[in-house]
Scaffold this active site. Structure first.
Site, PDB file in Angstrom:
ATOM      1  N   HIS A  29       8.474 -63.830  21.280  1.00 27.60           N
ATOM      2  CA  HIS A  29       9.099 -63.176  20.356  1.00 27.60           C
ATOM      3  C   HIS A  29       9.146 -63.934  18.973  1.00 27.60           C
ATOM      4  O   HIS A  29       9.353 -63.344  17.961  1.00 27.60           O
ATOM      5  CB  HIS A  29      10.549 -62.709  20.794  1.00 27.60           C
ATOM      6  CG  HIS A  29      10.342 -61.342  21.670  1.00 27.60           C
ATOM      7  ND1 HIS A  29      11.284 -60.519  21.535  1.00 27.60           N
ATOM      8  CD2 HIS A  29       9.445 -61.360  22.369  1.00 27.60           C
ATOM      9  CE1 HIS A  29      10.867 -59.605  22.489  1.00 27.60           C
ATOM     10  NE2 HIS A  29       9.784 -59.749  23.017  1.00 27.60           N
ATOM     11  N   TRP A  39       7.559 -55.521  38.398  1.00 26.12           N
ATOM     12  CA  TRP A  39       6.090 -55.509  38.168  1.00 26.12           C
ATOM     13  C   TRP A  39       5.510 -55.883  39.556  1.00 26.12           C
ATOM     14  O   TRP A  39       4.307 -55.110  39.860  1.00 26.12           O
ATOM     15  CB  TRP A  39       5.460 -55.843  37.158  1.00 26.12           C
ATOM     16  CG  TRP A  39       5.920 -55.034  35.744  1.00 26.12           C
ATOM     17  CD1 TRP A  39       5.137 -54.122  35.166  1.00 26.12           C
ATOM     18  CD2 TRP A  39       6.954 -55.338  34.987  1.00 26.12           C
ATOM     19  NE1 TRP A  39       5.756 -53.844  33.682  1.00 26.12           N
ATOM     20  CE2 TRP A  39       6.936 -54.544  33.868  1.00 26.12           C
ATOM     21  CE3 TRP A  39       8.106 -56.105  34.994  1.00 26.12           C
ATOM     22  CZ2 TRP A  39       7.633 -54.474  32.769  1.00 26.12           C
ATOM     23  CZ3 TRP A  39       9.039 -56.129  33.940  1.00 26.12           C
ATOM     24  CH2 TRP A  39       8.913 -55.352  32.814  1.00 26.12           C
ATOM     25  N   THR A  40       5.827 -56.769  40.101  1.00 26.23           N
ATOM     26  CA  THR A  40       5.312 -57.240  41.150  1.00 26.23           C
ATOM     27  C   THR A  40       6.191 -57.636  42.242  1.00 26.23           C
ATOM     28  O   THR A  40       7.335 -58.005  42.086  1.00 26.23           O
ATOM     29  CB  THR A  40       4.417 -58.814  40.854  1.00 26.23           C
ATOM     30  OG1 THR A  40       5.217 -59.880  40.326  1.00 26.23           O
ATOM     31  CG2 THR A  40       3.373 -58.361  39.813  1.00 26.23           C
ATOM     32  N   HIS A  99       3.152 -60.055  32.589  1.00 27.11           N
ATOM     33  CA  HIS A  99       4.022 -59.082  33.266  1.00 27.11           C
ATOM     34  C   HIS A  99       4.134 -59.157  34.839  1.00 27.11           C
ATOM     35  O   HIS A  99       5.094 -58.619  35.559  1.00 27.11           O
ATOM     36  CB  HIS A  99       3.669 -57.636  33.219  1.00 27.11           C
ATOM     37  CG  HIS A  99       4.704 -56.924  32.152  1.00 27.11           C
ATOM     38  ND1 HIS A  99       4.148 -55.695  31.614  1.00 27.11           N
ATOM     39  CD2 HIS A  99       5.788 -56.901  31.612  1.00 27.11           C
ATOM     40  CE1 HIS A  99       5.109 -55.314  30.768  1.00 27.11           C
ATOM     41  NE2 HIS A  99       6.116 -55.865  31.023  1.00 27.11           N
ATOM     42  N   THR A 100       3.429 -60.084  35.350  1.00 26.17           N
ATOM     43  CA  THR A 100       3.510 -60.373  36.751  1.00 26.17           C
ATOM     44  C   THR A 100       5.086 -61.338  37.088  1.00 26.17           C
ATOM     45  O   THR A 100       5.749 -61.401  38.167  1.00 26.17           O
ATOM     46  CB  THR A 100       2.490 -61.579  37.091  1.00 26.17           C
ATOM     47  OG1 THR A 100       2.601 -61.776  38.881  1.00 26.17           O
ATOM     48  CG2 THR A 100       2.593 -62.786  36.647  1.00 26.17           C
ATOM     49  N   ASP A 124       1.495 -50.550  30.598  1.00 28.06           N
ATOM     50  CA  ASP A 124       0.674 -50.979  31.667  1.00 28.06           C
ATOM     51  C   ASP A 124      -0.568 -50.050  32.163  1.00 28.06           C
ATOM     52  O   ASP A 124      -1.605 -50.684  32.507  1.00 28.06           O
ATOM     53  CB  ASP A 124       1.744 -51.478  32.816  1.00 28.06           C
ATOM     54  CG  ASP A 124       2.986 -52.108  32.523  1.00 28.06           C
ATOM     55  OD1 ASP A 124       2.621 -53.181  31.627  1.00 28.06           O
ATOM     56  OD2 ASP A 124       3.970 -51.893  33.034  1.00 28.06           O
ATOM     57  N   ASP A 166       0.553 -65.031  38.866  1.00 29.07           N
ATOM     58  CA  ASP A 166      -0.899 -64.795  39.466  1.00 29.07           C
ATOM     59  C   ASP A 166      -1.383 -63.600  38.975  1.00 29.07           C
ATOM     60  O   ASP A 166      -0.868 -63.160  37.780  1.00 29.07           O
ATOM     61  CB  ASP A 166      -0.841 -65.059  40.895  1.00 29.07           C
ATOM     62  CG  ASP A 166       0.058 -63.773  41.681  1.00 29.07           C
ATOM     63  OD1 ASP A 166       0.339 -62.790  40.773  1.00 29.07           O
ATOM     64  OD2 ASP A 166       0.557 -63.865  42.812  1.00 29.07           O
ATOM     65  N   ARG A 184       9.744 -65.024  27.290  1.00 28.59           N
ATOM     66  CA  ARG A 184       9.945 -64.025  26.136  1.00 28.59           C
ATOM     67  C   ARG A 184      10.387 -64.701  24.999  1.00 28.59           C
ATOM     68  O   ARG A 184      10.000 -64.381  23.664  1.00 28.59           O
ATOM     69  CB  ARG A 184      10.795 -62.956  26.801  1.00 28.59           C
ATOM     70  CG  ARG A 184      11.287 -62.008  25.785  1.00 28.59           C
ATOM     71  CD  ARG A 184      12.169 -61.091  26.419  1.00 28.59           C
ATOM     72  NE  ARG A 184      12.761 -60.117  25.578  1.00 28.59           N
ATOM     73  CZ  ARG A 184      14.072 -60.158  24.982  1.00 28.59           C
ATOM     74  NH1 ARG A 184      14.669 -61.068  25.489  1.00 28.59           N
ATOM     75  NH2 ARG A 184      14.640 -59.351  24.404  1.00 28.59           N
TER      76      ARG A 184
END
Length: 427
Positions: free
Chosen positions: A121, A282-283, A250-251, A311, A290, A117
């Site tokens: 950013h 998210w995962t 986002h994984t 998403d 992955d 991040r």
């Protein structure tokens, strides 16, 4: 940016809160006692992806990193470091050593999401419609200053700076702009992701007045998610494929509702950490890079996994859906496109010194296009591309630096051709 630029938000009064991806390990130390809860959110160039740290901070308590009385405690020698790197390229040897230190930091702190991040950013403020540097924004190290840290989308990133500041102090020959992007790319690679073809030599801005205005980063839940993603990422010069590809980051990470307004307080995947427990990811394996992000969004079989409006848009928008379906089925295709998009994002708005950049380990910072060095319509094999690349670079060329003309050799060739023609005409 092609991938989601992760964002942390501080309960913004005007903008919608963003979801946040929190790092695997909580940063336990604080600059100052937090005056209010921090909203963490991740937004990527394509969708709102947020890598958030598990800590909170009070923006009013922060001082400009360069001029702050807190700098001896947290950003030691900030003034010396930033001034010494403003007009010079990073040192290649120090870059390599800094990368090894970042790897050790990732192993000990499990802070992959927040470092991804941090790089996004810093680069994600780029505006392709503004030519002048540094007004155009982008990867220029401006995120180290208080005025930009106080932007709602950057809430909590002070913890990422605290994590890597000791590395900056150790390697004064590395610019902040390079360190941010190196940390982001290395975090992806160390989490099991693809090798990012990075280049270095980014010049730092020198004063807070050179920071971009607030509002250039994406939201997690805008009224029209697909339109919002395009508005933000097209401004950066990214396309639909890159938006979807970058969204796949986002994984990594998780969102905490008390900070971002998104997600559950706790799930079976986050209740035991690593790091501070809690939040919604998210995962299932949220520190592993992955293509499970795309698979999980498509199936939506697990209520413990987060799906933000941005998403969901990846499988609802016709253009985005083409790539999202592809990446859900083909991990290698996702890795290839992600690596290219991440590298492009990391270069947005940057000013390089030297202009062609600094490559480490023979890895070129731009996508290699064989057509630039060969003719014919048939695509070359990867082995042949690597051979052509190596031979071309051996004589001083690169994808973004054409070979210099050898004028003496050119004159000799012209004379030889004229002599041959004269001989033929004489006969």
């Amino acid at each position: 940016m092609a991938q989601y630029l992760s964002q942390l938000t501080l309960s913004p009064p005007k903008s919608q809160p963003m979801a946040s991806l929190s790092g695997g390990a909580a940063t336990t130390s604080r600059l100052l006692p937090s005056a209010s809860p921090v909203r963490l959110s991740i937004c990527s160039a394509s969708s709102s992806l947020s890598l958030a740290s598990s800590s909170s901070y009070s923006p009013s308590s922060l001082k400009c990193l360069r001029f702050s009385p807190l700098s001896p405690l947290i950003f030691k020698d900030q003034k010396r470091s930033s001034m010494s790197t403003v007009a010079a390229a990073s040192d290649a040897a120090q870059l390599k050593s800094a990368r090894e230190d970042i790897k050790e930091l990732l192993k000990s702190k499990l802070c992959h999401p927040i470092l991804v991040r941090l790089g996004w950013h810093d680069a994600g403020t780029y505006n392709k419609n503004i030519e002048e540097w540094p007004k155009r924004g982008g990867a220029n190290g401006s995120l180290r200053f208080e005025i930009e840290l106080k932007h709602a989308a950057n809430a909590g990133l002070v913890d990422a700076l605290k994590l890597i500041q000791p590395i900056k102090d150790k390697y004064s020959g590395v610019t902040y702009a390079d360190l941010f992007q190196m940390a982001s790319a290395t975090a992806i690679e160390e989490a099991g992701g693809p090798k990012i073809p990075m280049k270095y030599g980014r010049v730092d801005v020198s004063v807070p007045d050179e920071c971009p205005e607030e509002g250039r980063l994406p939201d997690a839940g805008p009224p029209k998610p697909a339109d919002h993603l395009r508005e933000v990422f097209y401004r950066m010069g990214l396309d639909d494929k890159e938006i979807v590809g970058l969204s796949g980051a986002h994984t990594l990470g998780r969102s905490r509702p008390e900070r971002s307004g998104w997600g559950k307080p706790e799930t079976k995947y986050t209740k035991n950490g690593p790091g501070a427990p809690g939040g919604q990811s998210w995962t299932a394996e949220w520190l592993k890079f992955d293509n499970s992000y795309f698979k999980d969004i498509k199936e939506r079989k697990d209520e413990d996994l987060l799906v933000l409006p941005t998403d969901a848009a990846l499988f609802e928008d016709p253009s985005f859906k083409v790539y999202a379906e592809k990446y859900a089925e083909d991990k290698e295709a996702f890795f290839k496109d992600y690596a290219e998009a991440h590298a492009k994002l990391s270069n947005l708005g940057a000013k390089f010194d030297p202009p062609e950049g600094i490559m480490l380990d023979g890895v070129v910072g731009e996508k290699f296009v064989a057509a630039k060095y060969s003719s014919g319509k048939r695509e070359l094999s990867e082995t042949m591309k690597q051979k052509i690349r190596a031979e071309y670079q051996a004589v001083g060329g690169s994808p973004d630096k054409p070979l210099q003309s050898n004028y003496f050799l050119n004159i000799i060739i012209v004379i030889a051709v004229l002599a041959l023609l004269t001989s033929l005409l004489g006969n």
